[in-house]
Design an enzyme around this catalytic site. Structure first.
Site, mmCIF file in Angstrom:
data_model
loop_
_atom_site.group_PDB
_atom_site.id
_atom_site.type_symbol
_atom_site.label_atom_id
_atom_site.label_comp_id
_atom_site.label_asym_id
_atom_site.label_seq_id
_atom_site.Cartn_x
_atom_site.Cartn_y
_atom_site.Cartn_z
ATOM 1 N N GLY A 136 -2.188 6.012 -10.429
ATOM 2 C CA GLY A 136 -0.858 4.828 -10.038
ATOM 3 C C GLY A 136 -0.976 3.888 -11.258
ATOM 4 O O GLY A 136 -0.467 3.546 -11.104
ATOM 5 N N THR A 137 -2.231 2.954 -10.946
ATOM 6 C CA THR A 137 -2.741 2.144 -11.999
ATOM 7 C C THR A 137 -2.022 3.029 -13.491
ATOM 8 O O THR A 137 -1.216 2.130 -14.413
ATOM 9 C CB THR A 137 -3.966 2.204 -12.647
ATOM 10 O OG1 THR A 137 -4.576 1.451 -11.478
ATOM 11 C CG2 THR A 137 -4.036 0.397 -13.889
ATOM 12 N N ASN A 178 -0.001 -4.547 -1.256
ATOM 13 C CA ASN A 178 -1.660 -3.211 -1.073
ATOM 14 C C ASN A 178 -2.771 -4.610 0.333
ATOM 15 O O ASN A 178 -3.023 -4.040 0.594
ATOM 16 C CB ASN A 178 -2.418 -2.888 -2.238
ATOM 17 C CG ASN A 178 -2.353 -4.282 -3.018
ATOM 18 O OD1 ASN A 178 -0.963 -4.433 -4.240
ATOM 19 N ND2 ASN A 178 -3.379 -4.457 -3.354
ATOM 20 N N GLN A 233 1.918 2.002 -1.841
ATOM 21 C CA GLN A 233 1.741 1.762 -0.539
ATOM 22 C C GLN A 233 2.412 1.776 0.386
ATOM 23 O O GLN A 233 2.617 1.818 1.221
ATOM 24 C CB GLN A 233 0.836 0.782 -0.520
ATOM 25 C CG GLN A 233 -0.236 0.143 -1.300
ATOM 26 C CD GLN A 233 -1.488 0.160 -1.002
ATOM 27 O OE1 GLN A 233 -1.657 0.321 0.410
ATOM 28 N NE2 GLN A 233 -2.172 0.083 -1.596
ATOM 29 N N HIS A 290 -4.428 9.600 -3.661
ATOM 30 C CA HIS A 290 -5.580 8.997 -3.072
ATOM 31 C C HIS A 290 -4.631 8.449 -1.898
ATOM 32 O O HIS A 290 -5.866 7.054 -1.133
ATOM 33 C CB HIS A 290 -6.134 7.970 -3.207
ATOM 34 C CG HIS A 290 -6.861 7.298 -4.776
ATOM 35 N ND1 HIS A 290 -7.058 6.130 -3.202
ATOM 36 C CD2 HIS A 290 -5.967 6.648 -5.129
ATOM 37 C CE1 HIS A 290 -6.781 5.263 -5.012
ATOM 38 N NE2 HIS A 290 -6.306 5.469 -5.516
ATOM 39 N N THR A 347 -4.148 17.816 -21.033
ATOM 40 C CA THR A 347 -4.317 19.207 -20.836
ATOM 41 C C THR A 347 -3.949 18.705 -18.542
ATOM 42 O O THR A 347 -4.529 17.753 -18.294
ATOM 43 C CB THR A 347 -5.640 19.894 -20.214
ATOM 44 O OG1 THR A 347 -5.661 20.203 -21.671
ATOM 45 C CG2 THR A 347 -5.438 21.067 -19.564
ATOM 46 N N CYS A 351 -15.271 -12.635 -6.595
ATOM 47 C CA CYS A 351 -16.269 -13.421 -6.727
ATOM 48 C C CYS A 351 -15.827 -13.904 -8.104
ATOM 49 O O CYS A 351 -16.261 -13.328 -9.155
ATOM 50 C CB CYS A 351 -17.524 -12.531 -6.319
ATOM 51 S SG CYS A 351 -18.717 -13.634 -6.177
#
Ligand code: PLP
Length: 361
Positions: free
Chosen positions: A49-50, A126, A156, A178, A214, A302
């Site tokens: 997706g990125t 998301n 999403q 995924h 490929t 963080c």
């Protein structure tokens, strides 16, 4: 499995095993096109997706010039790319939906300057699960930036929305396997009306010169199979999981005080249960939940040693102290009533311990 063993050949080859693999890729392309509501030649298989988001935005900026525009709650696969290209970021409402007036103003301002190459607005957020009315956003984009491409990150959305209803409103649409039960490491960019953006990955010319490399034959076949099952079960799963989600949130609110649902359930997808819990910090809570085998997230990062609330909650105007108690629980096709009941018990127990001052060791 057959495409990792018997039909292992490279689908771009010309011998019989290559042709078998090629046929599987072509059939998968047809299958995806049928579910997304586009032509097979508008489907580009990517690595995730990125990559699809990056290709849409970087490819539009390099081809068309002009600025990229997106709302502040986008996944970093969009937001950081828009920022990287010096684009504009637009504010959102309390549910995380792009402010249409602010979007129109930004597009008008850019029209008298550098122009707009692409507007990217996610279909479903998301973190908090908010659904955006993509048709309404498209209307603003078409009126205020008629030369711009309109992209939606639908990564999403596939489990919850009928993609056939989304696609007609956009030029470009991203998916990731995924997120609907397929394998990690394979995605799709839909380019409606033929090539609209410059390719990101250049080389052997696969995917009609749109995306070299490929083919991941097994991943592509699995993506299409998972999308077909997701599409067939979408309506019943939406009902089942909305009930389970409500059971989870109401169960937590019955056991604990100061549990606030971040977004009204009417505004979001069935699988998303996002709450802010008073008197606890997500970091400590997640530690206790993980110990008990309950998998959750907080969407906090963080930074410089201090817990920073998510950029999504900050953009929605949620108070920093409230956002520090954010808990993101996601339900999907494997979730059961028993999971939910155990989740309520474990989360309530962990929150009570933390509120009593117990520190995770
Ligand atoms: N866009 C959204 C809305 C996402 O939720 C994600 C993944 O979490 C991505 C893009 C990135 O997808 P991928 O993990 O396949 O790169």
């Amino acid at each position: 499995m057959p495409y990792l063993t018997d039909w292992y050949a490279n689908p771009s080859g010309s011998h019989r095993f290559a042709r078998g693999a090629r046929q599987a890729v072509d059939e998968s392309r047809d299958r995806v096109a049928g579910i997304v509501g586009c032509g097979p030649n508008e489907v580009v298989f990517t690595g995730c997706g990125t990559e699809s988001d990056n290709m849409a935005i970087t490819g539009a900026v390099t081809r068309l010039g002009g600025r990229a525009v997106c709302p502040a709650v986008e996944h970093h696969a969009v937001l950081h790319v828009v920022e990287h290209h010096g684009g504009s970021v637009v504010g959102v409402d309390v549910a995380g939906r792009v402010e249409l007036d602010a979007l129109a103003t930004t597009l008008d301002e850019l029209a008298s300057g550098p122009g707009v190459s692409i507007v990217s607005v996610m279909a479903v957020n998301n973190e908090v699960g908010t659904i955006t009315d993509i048709a309404a956003v498209a209307d603003v984009v078409r009126r205020h930036a008629p030369g711009a491409l309109f992209h939606t990150d639908a990564v999403q959305a596939a489990c919850w929305l009928d993609l056939r209803e989304l696609t007609p409103h956009v030029d470009l649409l991203s998916l990731s396997a995924h997120k609907f039960g397929g394998p990690k490491g394979v995605g799709v960019l839909i380019e409606r009306g033929g090539p609209r953006v410059d390719p990101l990955i250049i080389g052997g010319g696969q995917e009609r010169e749109r995306r070299s490399g490929t083919h991941n034959t097994a991943g592509i076949v699995a993506l299409a199979a998972a999308l077909a099952v997701t599409d067939a079960e979408r309506v019943t799963e939406n009902v089942r999981l909305a009930d389970l989600r409500d059971r989870l949130v109401k169960g937590l609110q019955g056991e604990l005080d100061d549990v606030v649902e971040t977004v009204d359930p009417a505004d979001k997808v069935a699988g998303s249960a996002h709450v802010c819990i008073g008197g606890v910090e997500s970091e400590a809570l997640l530690f206790l939940l993980d110990e008990a085998g309950v998998c959750a997230s907080a969407a906090s990062a963080c930074a410089s040693g201090a817990m920073e609330p998510s950029h999504v909650l900050a953009a929605m105007g949620i108070d920093r102290a409230v956002a520090l108690g954010a808990l993101r629980l996601t339900l999907g096709h494997t979730s059961t009533e028993a999971d939910v009941d155990r989740g309520i018990e474990v989360i309530a127990g962990a929150v009570r311990r933390l509120r009593e001052g117990v520190r995770p060791t």
